[in-house]
Design an enzyme around this catalytic site. Structure first.
Site, PDB file in Angstrom:
ATOM      1  CD  GLU A 273      -2.305   1.555   2.709  1.00 24.09           C
ATOM      2  OE1 GLU A 273      -3.091   2.514   2.853  1.00 24.09           O
ATOM      3  OE2 GLU A 273      -1.939   0.837   3.647  1.00 24.09           O
ATOM      4  CB  CYS A 307      -2.594   7.157   2.259  1.00 18.72           C
ATOM      5  SG  CYS A 307      -3.262   5.777   3.184  1.00 18.72           S
TER       6      CYS A 307
END
Length: 362
Positions: A273, A307
């Protein structure tokens, strides 16, 4: 907790804290000859939150070897015995260690008490519990149709080799998730935490050991990111990378793993990720106050250092004329920023990204 700083964070291999001889001729033992500080981001020049000991090449080698020796026995451990351990870990997170984890996440990663609770307690416990539930559901799925002369069944096997979990600076929960998913499934893992989340991740590892995870199943090996990762991905028994961090670093690791493909006993899995930002697209029918509050929280919680933070906003011209931007500016001016121990502060400090930790930034 502040009065007890700095905490001591060793490497933990085989469930035991690592110590090394000061010299070949000396009997005196030390944690490591390579010591680093995890600073609190809002008080860089004061007492560190912890002093952590970087893994030597010998320590990483030992961690890999012990993991591989433990692999078969752990894989053969009955599923419900494994599941019980991680459910017990969730109970320790929400109970016995709750306030230690919250405080470590506040001081180490600059989160206010609300953000720390959401991350280190709610999300971490959810990761443990949901992972057990999802694996249990998967194990129960079997072929519905059988031929008359045979019985088919699905039997899940863990990866052969070890998983390297490389966790980021900004979420305590992600560190716990990256290292436990492969081990819940019966695999073994080495954990390379970020220097900026060191103490919270160390507490998480202690919780897992106390819950009953065998010491050889999860090894805690802080250290220089490039040195530790390179040593692991150059090993023939490297089976998987479980990573959260920057896009640049993941691309680099993916390239290195690809070039090493001839070395491995199997084809390694890569689960990564990387950083990004959210956008909001506001519909003309939306409530102005509600969408302003949502945008403020998304953009400025944890100082935007995640994020999922809002990076771009689209609003219709009609809402702009109706005062959406003015309302947003008014609410933004009300935000208080300062030390995390003052609970009136919505925003804490922006974390310092040094050469030591920039590769872990996501």
């Amino acid at each position: 907790m502040v009065s007890q700083m700095p905490f001591d964070v060793p490497c933990v291999v085989g469930g035991k804290e690592v110590s090394e001889k000061i010299s070949a001729a000396a009997d005196a033992q030390v944690r490591s000859n390579d010591i680093h500080d995890q600073l609190t981001p809002d008080s860089i020049n004061t007492t560190p939150l912890c002093r952590w000991h970087a893994a030597s090449r010998e320590t990483v080698t030992d961690a890999i070897e012990q993991s591989l020796k433990a692999q078969r026995e752990w894989a053969n451990t009955p599923w419900y015995d494994r599941a019980t351990i991680f459910l017990r870990a969730a109970a320790l997170v929400t109970g016995k260690y709750r306030w230690q984890l919250v405080a470590a996440t506040m001081l180490g990663q600059g989160k206010n008490v609300w953000q720390a609770e959401v991350d280190a307690i709610a999300e971490l416990a959810d990761f443990f519990r949901f992972s057990v539930k999802l694996v249990d559901d998967g194990y129960k799925q079997q072929p519905l149709l059988q031929s008359n002369d045979a019985v088919n069944r699905v039997e899940y096997r863990p990866l052969e080799g070890f998983t390297l979990a490389v966790s980021p600076f900004n979420f305590t929960a992600i560190g716990g998730n990256l290292v436990t998913v492969p081990t819940i499934l019966g695999g073994v893992a080495l954990w390379k935490p970020s220097p900026m989340s060191m103490y919270a991740n160390y507490l998480t590892h202690r919780i897992l050991l106390e819950a009953g995870v065998p010491g050889d199943v999860i090894q805690f090996i802080p250290g220089n990111a490039e040195a530790v990762v390179d040593q692991c991905i150059n090993h023939k028994d490297f089976a998987a990378l479980h990573f959260t961090g920057s896009t640049q670093v993941l691309r680099s690791l993916w390239e290195k793993i690809g070039k090493n493909i001839h070395k491995y006993r199997s084809y390694p899995r890569i689960v990564g990720e990387t950083g990004g930002k959210n956008f909001h697209l506001v519909h003309p029918s939306a409530n102005i106050q509600d969408t302003v509050v949502a945008a403020i929280r998304s953009g400025y919680e944890h100082q935007g250092q995640k994020c999922s933070a809002l990076g771009r906003l689209y609003i219709p011209r009609s809402m702009e004329r109706a005062g959406w931007v003015d309302t947003f500016v008014k609410e933004a001016k009300r935000i208080k920023q300062g030390g995390v121990t003052n609970h009136e502060n919505f925003m804490g400090p922006v974390m310092l990204v040094t050469d030591q930790v920039k590769d872990d930034f996501s």
